[in-house]
Design a protein around this motif. Structure first.
Motif, PDB file in Angstrom:
ATOM      1  N   ALA A 190       0.821  -1.217   0.000  1.00 14.07           N
ATOM      2  CA  ALA A 190       0.000   0.000   0.000  1.00 14.07           C
ATOM      3  C   ALA A 190       0.849   1.259   0.000  1.00 14.07           C
ATOM      4  O   ALA A 190       0.399   2.325   0.418  1.00 14.07           O
ATOM      5  CB  ALA A 190      -0.943  -0.012   1.210  1.00 14.07           C
ATOM      6  N   GLY A 191       2.094   1.157  -0.467  1.00 13.73           N
ATOM      7  CA  GLY A 191       2.972   2.313  -0.544  1.00 13.73           C
ATOM      8  C   GLY A 191       2.714   3.133  -1.795  1.00 13.73           C
ATOM      9  O   GLY A 191       1.698   2.959  -2.487  1.00 13.73           O
ATOM     10  N   ARG A 214       0.115  -5.579   5.047  1.00  8.76           N
ATOM     11  CA  ARG A 214       0.293  -6.013   6.441  1.00  8.76           C
ATOM     12  C   ARG A 214      -0.464  -5.090   7.401  1.00  8.76           C
ATOM     13  O   ARG A 214      -1.033  -5.543   8.382  1.00  8.76           O
ATOM     14  CB  ARG A 214       1.784  -6.052   6.797  1.00  8.76           C
ATOM     15  CG  ARG A 214       2.552  -7.163   6.090  1.00  8.76           C
ATOM     16  CD  ARG A 214       3.971  -7.273   6.605  1.00  8.76           C
ATOM     17  NE  ARG A 214       4.749  -8.195   5.800  1.00  8.76           N
ATOM     18  CZ  ARG A 214       4.748  -9.521   5.960  1.00  8.76           C
ATOM     19  NH1 ARG A 214       3.998 -10.062   6.903  1.00  8.76           N
ATOM     20  NH2 ARG A 214       5.496 -10.282   5.178  1.00  8.76           N
ATOM     21  N   THR A 215      -0.426  -3.782   7.107  1.00  7.66           N
ATOM     22  CA  THR A 215      -1.218  -2.843   7.894  1.00  7.66           C
ATOM     23  C   THR A 215      -2.559  -2.670   7.189  1.00  7.66           C
ATOM     24  O   THR A 215      -2.653  -2.004   6.148  1.00  7.66           O
ATOM     25  CB  THR A 215      -0.499  -1.484   8.010  1.00  7.66           C
ATOM     26  OG1 THR A 215       0.806  -1.687   8.561  1.00  7.66           O
ATOM     27  CG2 THR A 215      -1.276  -0.529   8.903  1.00  7.66           C
ATOM     28  N   HIS A 216      -3.588  -3.280   7.739  1.00 12.56           N
ATOM     29  CA  HIS A 216      -4.873  -3.363   7.046  1.00 12.56           C
ATOM     30  C   HIS A 216      -5.489  -1.991   6.798  1.00 12.56           C
ATOM     31  O   HIS A 216      -6.111  -1.755   5.750  1.00 12.56           O
ATOM     32  CB  HIS A 216      -5.844  -4.237   7.850  1.00 12.56           C
ATOM     33  CG  HIS A 216      -7.142  -4.478   7.148  1.00 12.56           C
ATOM     34  ND1 HIS A 216      -7.227  -5.144   5.940  1.00 12.56           N
ATOM     35  CD2 HIS A 216      -8.427  -4.120   7.482  1.00 12.56           C
ATOM     36  CE1 HIS A 216      -8.492  -5.200   5.557  1.00 12.56           C
ATOM     37  NE2 HIS A 216      -9.238  -4.594   6.467  1.00 12.56           N
ATOM     38  N   LEU A 222      -6.321   2.779   0.587  1.00 13.96           N
ATOM     39  CA  LEU A 222      -5.957   2.711  -0.824  1.00 13.96           C
ATOM     40  C   LEU A 222      -7.102   2.126  -1.646  1.00 13.96           C
ATOM     41  O   LEU A 222      -7.429   2.634  -2.730  1.00 13.96           O
ATOM     42  CB  LEU A 222      -4.683   1.887  -1.010  1.00 13.96           C
ATOM     43  CG  LEU A 222      -4.222   1.670  -2.459  1.00 13.96           C
ATOM     44  CD1 LEU A 222      -4.074   3.003  -3.182  1.00 13.96           C
ATOM     45  CD2 LEU A 222      -2.904   0.897  -2.491  1.00 13.96           C
ATOM     46  N   ALA A 223      -7.707   1.062  -1.153  1.00 10.47           N
ATOM     47  CA  ALA A 223      -8.811   0.423  -1.880  1.00 10.47           C
ATOM     48  C   ALA A 223      -9.958   1.401  -2.089  1.00 10.47           C
ATOM     49  O   ALA A 223     -10.598   1.425  -3.158  1.00 10.47           O
ATOM     50  CB  ALA A 223      -9.287  -0.809  -1.120  1.00 10.47           C
ATOM     51  N   GLN A 224     -10.235   2.230  -1.106  1.00  8.13           N
ATOM     52  CA  GLN A 224     -11.337   3.184  -1.212  1.00  8.13           C
ATOM     53  C   GLN A 224     -11.101   4.206  -2.320  1.00  8.13           C
ATOM     54  O   GLN A 224     -12.049   4.667  -2.963  1.00  8.13           O
ATOM     55  CB  GLN A 224     -11.541   3.907   0.124  1.00  8.13           C
ATOM     56  CG  GLN A 224     -12.144   3.028   1.211  1.00  8.13           C
ATOM     57  CD  GLN A 224     -12.197   3.732   2.561  1.00  8.13           C
ATOM     58  OE1 GLN A 224     -11.514   4.738   2.789  1.00  8.13           O
ATOM     59  NE2 GLN A 224     -13.008   3.195   3.476  1.00  8.13           N
ATOM     60  N   ALA A 230     -10.450  -4.142   0.285  1.00 10.71           N
ATOM     61  CA  ALA A 230      -9.256  -4.471   1.057  1.00 10.71           C
ATOM     62  C   ALA A 230      -9.408  -5.851   1.670  1.00 10.71           C
ATOM     63  O   ALA A 230     -10.513  -6.254   2.058  1.00 10.71           O
ATOM     64  CB  ALA A 230      -9.026  -3.428   2.143  1.00 10.71           C
ATOM     65  N   ALA A 231      -8.302  -6.578   1.746  1.00 10.61           N
ATOM     66  CA  ALA A 231      -8.308  -7.911   2.353  1.00 10.61           C
ATOM     67  C   ALA A 231      -7.230  -7.979   3.424  1.00 10.61           C
ATOM     68  O   ALA A 231      -6.251  -7.228   3.392  1.00 10.61           O
ATOM     69  CB  ALA A 231      -8.068  -8.985   1.296  1.00 10.61           C
TER      70      ALA A 231
END
Length: 440
Positions: A190-191, A214-216, A222-224, A230-231
C-alpha cells in the motif's frame, strides 16, 4: 567546491546487487549523514530507487571524495569494495550536471521517459533538506534538474513513448492474459508504487481490484480511492487463488509470494519490489507468468515501450538536456568570478579613498565644493577603467576555462584570495548550513 556523483544502476549492476545496495528509512538517513560528515564533503544527497542508488555530493577533492563515498556505500550495503567497484560509475563537475539532468528527464531510466524518477529526485532533495545535508550548491542544482525534467515531459512526447514501470508491466500482462478489463487484480502493498499501480489499473478499466497489506488500515484507504476492496494479509493465499493479475511492491526483506501459494493456471505476476516480493521459482508453474525488475532489465522492457515515437522523443529530450546543461554551467561559471570582481572593485575603492585622504592632508585648505568634484572625478575614472575588464572577465568566465580568467585577474591586481572567499560565505550564509548548524 565541485559536484560529484557516485552510484550504480540497472545499466551497470544486476538487480541482485542493486537489492543489496538499496537503502531506505533510517538506513538511508544514516548513509546521508555519514557521507556529509566525510572530511572532503560539504553537501550530500542520496537517490535510492528500485533501479538506482546514487550519492550526490559537493566536494573539495576528487580522488579523496570518490574513495570516501565509495567506501561508505560499501560499508552501509555490506558489499565488499572489490565486488562493488566494477559496477560503480563516477561523474564529476560538468558530467555530474549532465547526468542529473538526464536522470530527471527520464533518459537514464529502465523505462525511458518514465515520470516517477522526478518524484524520487524530489523526495531525495526534500529528505536532504530536512536532515540539513544540502546547501545552496546541491539545492540549486537539483531544483534545476527538476525544472529540466518537467520541461522535457511538457515539450516532448517522451512520457507517452516511454510509460512507467507499471504501465509497461500492464502492457506485458495483456500480452499474456489478453484484455485485462474484467480480470481480477490483486495489489500487494500500500505504498506509493502500489497506489500508482491501483490508480493505473482503474484508469485502464479494471474494476475488480483487491488491495492487501500487512497494515490493514492502509489497504482500506488505498482500496477506497479506486473503488476496490481491502483484504487481510493473512488471506493472501486465498486472494491469490482468485486473482488473474497480481502486482506486488512491498518493503519486505524476504519473499512474500512463493510457489506453494499458487495453483498452476493462467496468471500474471508483476513484481516491482526491491528486494523481490515473488520467488522466481513460480515461473516453473504451468500457466504462471512472472515479470520482475530483472526480466525487464534483460530486454522485455524495450519490446514493450518502443512504439516508434521513442527515438524521436529521446532525440528531442537530449537536445533540451544539452541546452540546459550549457546554460547552467555558463551561469555557474559566471557566478564563480563575481567574488573576484567584487574584490577588485573593493581594492580600487580603498585606493581611491586612501589617495583622497592623502590629498586632503596635503592641501587642507581645499574648498569643499572642489574636493567633492575631485572625489567624483576620481571615482568616475576608476569606474570607467574597471568597467571593460570586469564585463569581459564575466563574459569569458562562461567558457569552460573561465576560472583561469578570474585567476589571472587576481594575479594581475594582487588581490587577496580571502576576499572572494569571504564574499562567497556572505552570499551563501542563509542557504548553506554548516555541519555544526545542522546538528551533525
Amino acid at each position: 567546491m565541485s559536484v560529484l556523483v557516485v552510484g550504480l544502476s540497472h545499466r551497470t549492476a544486476p538487480v541482485a546487487l542493486l537489492e543489496r545496495v538499496s537503502v531506505s528509512g533510517d538506513a538511508l538517513v544514516k548513509l546521508l549523514h555519514d557521507v556529509q560528515q566525510d572530511d572532503h564533503v560539504a553537501e550530500a544527497m542520496v537517490v535510492s530507487s528500485c533501479n538506482r542508488v546514487e550519492i550526490y555530493a559537493e566536494v573539495d577533492r576528487f580522488h579523496a571524495a570518490v574513495t570516501g563515498v565509495s567506501q561508505l556505500l560499501s560499508t552501509h550495503s555490506g558489499v565488499p569494495m572489490e565486488q562493488l567497484a566494477s559496477h560503480l560509475y563516477v561523474h564529476y563537475e560538468d558530467r555530474a550536471v549532465e547526468h542529473l539532468f538526464s536522470v530527471g528527464s527520464g533518459l537514464d531510466s529502465m523505462v525511458v521517459g518514465e515520470g516517477q524518477i522526478l518524484g524520487q529526485v524530489r523526495s531525495a532533495l526534500r529528505l536532504a533538506q530536512e536532515e540539513g545535508t544540502v546547501g545552496s550548491t546541491l539545492n540549486e542544482l537539483v531544483q534545476q534538474s527538476l525544472r529540466v525534467g518537467k520541461r522535457s515531459h511538457t515539450e516532448t512526447g517522451i512520457d507517452r513513448a516511454g510509460a512507467s514501470l507499471v504501465g509497461v508491466g500492464l502492457t506485458l500482462a495483456e500480452r499474456a492474459l489478453g484484455p485485462i478489463q474484467g480480470k481480477r487484480a490483486l495489489v500487494v502493498g500500500a505504498g506509493s508504487m502500489s497506489a500508482l499501480t491501483a490508480a493505473t489499473l482503474q484508469r485502464t478499466g479494471v474494476t475488480d481490484i483487491v488491495v492487501i497489506n500487512r497494515t490493514h488500515d492502509r489497504a482500506v484507504r488505498l482500496a477506497q480511492t479506486v473503488g476496490g476492496r481491502a483484504a487481510e494479509f493473512g488471506d493472501l493465499t486465498a486472494e491469490l487463488a482468485e486473482a488473474d493479475l497480481v502486482i506486488s511492491c512491498t518493503g519486505a526483506t524476504d519473499v512474500v509470494i512463493t510457489p506453494d501459494m499458487l495453483t498452476p493456471r493462467a496468471m500474471f505476476l508483476l513484481d516491482l519490489a526491491l528486494p523481490h516480493d515473488v520467488d522466481p521459482a513460480v515461473r516453473r508453474l504451468p500457466g504462471v507468468t512472472l515479470i520482475n525488475l530483472e526480466s525487464m532489465q534483460d530486454g522485455a522492457i524495450v519490446a514493450a515501450t518502443d512504439d516508434g515515437g521513442l527515438a524521436e522523443a529521446v532525440t528531442a529530450v537530449r537536445g533540451i538536456v544539452a541546452d540546459e546543461v550549457s546554460a547552467y554551467l555558463s551561469a555557474e561559471r559566471a557566478a564563480r568570478v563575481t567574488p573576484t570582481v567584487v574584490a577588485l572593485r573593493s581594492k580600487a575603492a580603498q585606493v581611491v579613498e586612501a589617495e583622497l585622504g592623502r590629498l586632503v592632508s596635503r592641501v587642507p585648505e581645499i574648498d569643499g565644493r572642489v574636493r567633492d568634484e575631485v572625489t567624483q572625478t576620481v571615482r568616475r575614472v576608476v569606474d570607467k577603467l574597471l568597467h571593460e575588464p570586469t564585463v569581459r572577465v564575466k563574459q569569458l568566465a562562461e567558457s569552460p576555462a573561465g576560472d583561469h580568467y578570474a585567476e589571472a585577474l587576481r594575479e594581475l591586481f594582487n588581490l587577496d584570495p580571502k576576499v572572494p572567499d569571504a564574499v562567497r560565505r556572505v552570499e551563501t550564509v542563509d542557504t548553506k548550513p554548516s555541519k555544526r548548524e545542522a546538528g551533525l
